[in-house]
Design a protein around this motif. Sequence first.
Motif, PDB file in Angstrom:
ATOM      1  N   LEU A   7       0.848  -1.251  -0.086  1.00  0.00           N
ATOM      2  CA  LEU A   7      -0.096  -0.007  -0.240  1.00  0.00           C
ATOM      3  C   LEU A   7       0.870   1.286  -0.065  1.00  0.00           C
ATOM      4  O   LEU A   7       0.595   2.082  -0.535  1.00  0.00           O
ATOM      5  N   ALA A   8       1.957   1.186   0.724  1.00  0.00           N
ATOM      6  CA  ALA A   8       2.879   2.371   0.698  1.00  0.00           C
ATOM      7  C   ALA A   8       3.399   2.655  -0.684  1.00  0.00           C
ATOM      8  O   ALA A   8       3.709   3.882  -0.944  1.00  0.00           O
ATOM      9  N   ARG A   9       3.719   1.455  -1.451  1.00  0.00           N
ATOM     10  CA  ARG A   9       4.407   1.683  -2.676  1.00  0.00           C
ATOM     11  C   ARG A   9       3.209   2.165  -3.667  1.00  0.00           C
ATOM     12  O   ARG A   9       3.657   2.773  -4.721  1.00  0.00           O
ATOM     13  N   SER A  10       2.064   1.895  -3.405  1.00  0.00           N
ATOM     14  CA  SER A  10       0.784   2.434  -4.257  1.00  0.00           C
ATOM     15  C   SER A  10       0.260   3.802  -4.031  1.00  0.00           C
ATOM     16  O   SER A  10      -0.544   4.236  -4.544  1.00  0.00           O
ATOM     17  N   GLY A  11       0.876   4.315  -3.018  1.00  0.00           N
ATOM     18  CA  GLY A  11       0.592   5.824  -2.889  1.00  0.00           C
ATOM     19  C   GLY A  11      -0.143   6.150  -1.176  1.00  0.00           C
ATOM     20  O   GLY A  11      -0.491   7.007  -1.166  1.00  0.00           O
ATOM     21  N   ARG A  12      -0.329   5.017  -0.482  1.00  0.00           N
ATOM     22  CA  ARG A  12      -1.222   5.210   0.603  1.00  0.00           C
ATOM     23  C   ARG A  12      -0.084   5.278   1.668  1.00  0.00           C
ATOM     24  O   ARG A  12       0.848   4.615   1.729  1.00  0.00           O
ATOM     25  N   VAL A  13      -0.112   6.352   2.593  1.00  0.00           N
ATOM     26  CA  VAL A  13       0.741   6.670   3.558  1.00  0.00           C
ATOM     27  C   VAL A  13       0.442   5.749   4.905  1.00  0.00           C
ATOM     28  O   VAL A  13      -0.739   5.613   5.396  1.00  0.00           O
ATOM     29  N   THR A  14       1.390   4.583   4.958  1.00  0.00           N
ATOM     30  CA  THR A  14       0.890   3.675   6.238  1.00  0.00           C
ATOM     31  C   THR A  14       1.923   3.571   7.187  1.00  0.00           C
ATOM     32  O   THR A  14       1.759   2.882   8.029  1.00  0.00           O
ATOM     33  N   ASP A  15       3.017   4.308   7.058  1.00  0.00           N
ATOM     34  CA  ASP A  15       3.935   4.459   8.145  1.00  0.00           C
ATOM     35  C   ASP A  15       3.464   4.558   9.379  1.00  0.00           C
ATOM     36  O   ASP A  15       2.281   5.547   9.483  1.00  0.00           O
ATOM     37  N   TRP A  16       3.991   4.289  10.393  1.00  0.00           N
ATOM     38  CA  TRP A  16       3.576   4.435  12.028  1.00  0.00           C
ATOM     39  C   TRP A  16       4.246   5.379  12.724  1.00  0.00           C
ATOM     40  O   TRP A  16       5.627   5.342  12.877  1.00  0.00           O
ATOM     41  N   PRO A  17       3.714   6.480  13.223  1.00  0.00           N
ATOM     42  CA  PRO A  17       4.519   7.515  14.067  1.00  0.00           C
ATOM     43  C   PRO A  17       4.182   7.106  15.692  1.00  0.00           C
ATOM     44  O   PRO A  17       3.147   6.918  15.963  1.00  0.00           O
ATOM     45  N   MET A  18       5.154   7.493  16.525  1.00  0.00           N
ATOM     46  CA  MET A  18       4.867   7.669  17.618  1.00  0.00           C
ATOM     47  C   MET A  18       5.895   8.405  18.384  1.00  0.00           C
ATOM     48  O   MET A  18       7.222   8.545  17.462  1.00  0.00           O
ATOM     49  N   TRP A  19       5.564   9.073  19.349  1.00  0.00           N
ATOM     50  CA  TRP A  19       6.736  10.118  20.112  1.00  0.00           C
ATOM     51  C   TRP A  19       6.743  10.011  21.437  1.00  0.00           C
ATOM     52  O   TRP A  19       5.814   9.688  22.082  1.00  0.00           O
ATOM     53  N   TRP A  20       7.847  10.742  22.052  1.00  0.00           N
ATOM     54  CA  TRP A  20       7.992  10.503  23.388  1.00  0.00           C
ATOM     55  C   TRP A  20       8.468  12.130  23.858  1.00  0.00           C
ATOM     56  O   TRP A  20       9.438  12.604  23.000  1.00  0.00           O
ATOM     57  N   VAL A  21       8.232  12.512  24.642  1.00  0.00           N
ATOM     58  CA  VAL A  21       8.584  14.053  25.259  1.00  0.00           C
ATOM     59  C   VAL A  21       9.282  13.861  26.732  1.00  0.00           C
ATOM     60  O   VAL A  21       8.911  13.117  27.794  1.00  0.00           O
ATOM     61  N   PHE A  22      10.605  14.379  26.864  1.00  0.00           N
ATOM     62  CA  PHE A  22      11.565  14.430  27.902  1.00  0.00           C
ATOM     63  C   PHE A  22      11.798  15.951  28.286  1.00  0.00           C
ATOM     64  O   PHE A  22      11.562  16.978  27.513  1.00  0.00           O
ATOM     65  N   ASP A  23      11.605  15.836  29.534  1.00  0.00           N
ATOM     66  CA  ASP A  23      11.846  17.338  30.452  1.00  0.00           C
ATOM     67  C   ASP A  23      13.301  17.665  30.386  1.00  0.00           C
ATOM     68  O   ASP A  23      14.086  17.062  31.063  1.00  0.00           O
ATOM     69  N   ASN A  24      13.776  18.684  29.745  1.00  0.00           N
ATOM     70  CA  ASN A  24      15.156  19.258  29.750  1.00  0.00           C
ATOM     71  C   ASN A  24      15.403  19.823  31.201  1.00  0.00           C
ATOM     72  O   ASN A  24      16.529  20.158  31.529  1.00  0.00           O
ATOM     73  N   GLU A  25      14.213  20.270  32.016  1.00  0.00           N
ATOM     74  CA  GLU A  25      14.422  20.878  33.220  1.00  0.00           C
ATOM     75  C   GLU A  25      15.238  22.016  33.218  1.00  0.00           C
ATOM     76  O   GLU A  25      14.924  22.904  32.325  1.00  0.00           O
ATOM     77  N   THR A  26      16.022  22.267  34.087  1.00  0.00           N
ATOM     78  CA  THR A  26      16.967  23.270  33.723  1.00  0.00           C
ATOM     79  C   THR A  26      18.174  23.276  33.101  1.00  0.00           C
ATOM     80  O   THR A  26      18.916  24.234  32.894  1.00  0.00           O
ATOM     81  N   GLY A  27      18.412  22.308  32.486  1.00  0.00           N
ATOM     82  CA  GLY A  27      19.754  21.898  32.039  1.00  0.00           C
ATOM     83  C   GLY A  27      19.501  22.271  30.501  1.00  0.00           C
ATOM     84  O   GLY A  27      18.521  22.672  29.878  1.00  0.00           O
ATOM     85  N   ALA A  28      20.703  22.276  29.864  1.00  0.00           N
ATOM     86  CA  ALA A  28      20.842  22.678  28.206  1.00  0.00           C
ATOM     87  C   ALA A  28      20.142  21.603  27.537  1.00  0.00           C
ATOM     88  O   ALA A  28      20.237  20.360  27.873  1.00  0.00           O
ATOM     89  N   PRO A  29      19.668  21.833  26.355  1.00  0.00           N
ATOM     90  CA  PRO A  29      19.212  20.882  25.414  1.00  0.00           C
ATOM     91  C   PRO A  29      20.403  20.189  24.911  1.00  0.00           C
ATOM     92  O   PRO A  29      21.602  20.205  25.013  1.00  0.00           O
ATOM     93  N   PRO A  30      19.925  18.630  24.848  1.00  0.00           N
ATOM     94  CA  PRO A  30      21.226  17.867  24.060  1.00  0.00           C
ATOM     95  C   PRO A  30      21.586  18.240  22.948  1.00  0.00           C
ATOM     96  O   PRO A  30      20.748  18.843  21.908  1.00  0.00           O
ATOM     97  N   THR A  31      22.911  17.925  22.685  1.00  0.00           N
ATOM     98  CA  THR A  31      23.560  18.139  21.312  1.00  0.00           C
ATOM     99  C   THR A  31      23.350  16.763  20.195  1.00  0.00           C
ATOM    100  O   THR A  31      22.808  15.819  20.769  1.00  0.00           O
ATOM    101  N   ALA A  32      23.451  17.164  19.120  1.00  0.00           N
ATOM    102  CA  ALA A  32      23.348  16.225  18.060  1.00  0.00           C
ATOM    103  C   ALA A  32      24.205  15.000  18.284  1.00  0.00           C
ATOM    104  O   ALA A  32      23.851  13.864  18.331  1.00  0.00           O
TER     105      ALA A  32
END
Length: 454
Positions: free
Chosen positions: A16-41
Amino acid sequence: MHESQLVANDAAYYYLARSGRVTDWPMWWVFDNETGAPPTAADIVAHFGERAELLAPLRRRIREVPGGLGHPYWVVDDSPIAAHIVTHDAAQLDWAQCLDEMGRVLAQPLDARVSAWQLHVFPNVVGIATLSGAGTVVLMHISHALMAGPAMTSLSEALFASAPLRIDGLGPAARRPRLALTAVGGALRWPLQVLGFNLRVRGEMRRIAREGDDGGPNTPPVSPTVLNRRIGTGRAVRTIPLDLRDVRVPGITVTALGLAAISRAVQRYLEKRDGTCPDDLAALVTIAVPDAAVMGVNRVGADAVVLAAGEPDLADRARAVEATLRERRRSPSSRRELGRLALVDRLPSRVYRARFGTLPPADPSAPALAHTILTSIRCEPTGEWLLLGKPFRFAGGLPPVYPDIGLAHSFVGVGDSFTVSVACDPEIVPDLDAYRDILLESLRDVAAALGESD
């Protein structure tokens, strides 16, 4: 079938993905930087690189059989983990901008022949509800042929708690599959496969008639609405993090309460936009089927749940929805449905791809199966989830948007957090923020109505 070859149920998502339908699955997580600096790449690459061995089941990509004369194989992907990580660290984003960026990511389908998954990291996001300062958002974008909702807990543990990833139903990746031999065998077996399939179908139909087996998903046509149009590739995403206590009411499941809120929100949205809402409002609800090997990694079925839109009392509506949900939960694991999947797994791959894995042209006169979609996932952590020492706050995910349903929902519970997410084609739902506000209000109103009715 070779153990590295996809079963038909998983292969369908790739086709289905090859035929044009978007079937990928997304999920996400949120973390608290609190008072620290953001992580680098570099920090982010190092964190996930240290987990390469734990993430071994992901180290694969698709290889097709010549001529489509067999379902594809999973083959070993030796690319480094860093090749799958994209760090969006150009500038600070607010939460709305981050969600817009996530929508743009999801509008670009993965080519599982090149990469079956990517991690997108947004390390400096402000304005996230439940966080006092900036946070880091990790988005997994993965082929649905490789993973489905039931694996979310294990994936989270592998990424953030140093536990090996386990994906039920996933065979090993091959180093050098015999693709030409598979193609020759597929061509030679084709006539016998078709004959055997037809004979088995007739036998199954006789069994169903003899036993009166009416199990399996039940998706009668429903009245179409403005939500029932062929979707495009664009995606808009909104996420509402809540405290689980806000939606937990004794005597009713959180999923049923949430479905009743979706019922009221969609009803109010349609009435404002279109002037009317059909009484047969329905949602396709995904249901886990843990022990069905024939389903491969996608051990998830779905059935339509009527949302009782004609019931004005919100507490009674929620109870009516729960009764229907309880009745339909068994359908994806019924003998009839699993038998159907076993039958189609025996079809020649090219026949299967043409019949079940190809998106047909849009047909405005085709019957609608439902008006929205819901997937609900409960994660039970065995340890603390951390990203470079930063504490976890909440997680979200979404089902693939159905090709003729422009609005999808998900519930993800982790510990005391409960996250409601919605996604749409913005051409079909151009005012998603307005819908999000209606949904949040509906969640509160349904919970209050149920609390008052005890």
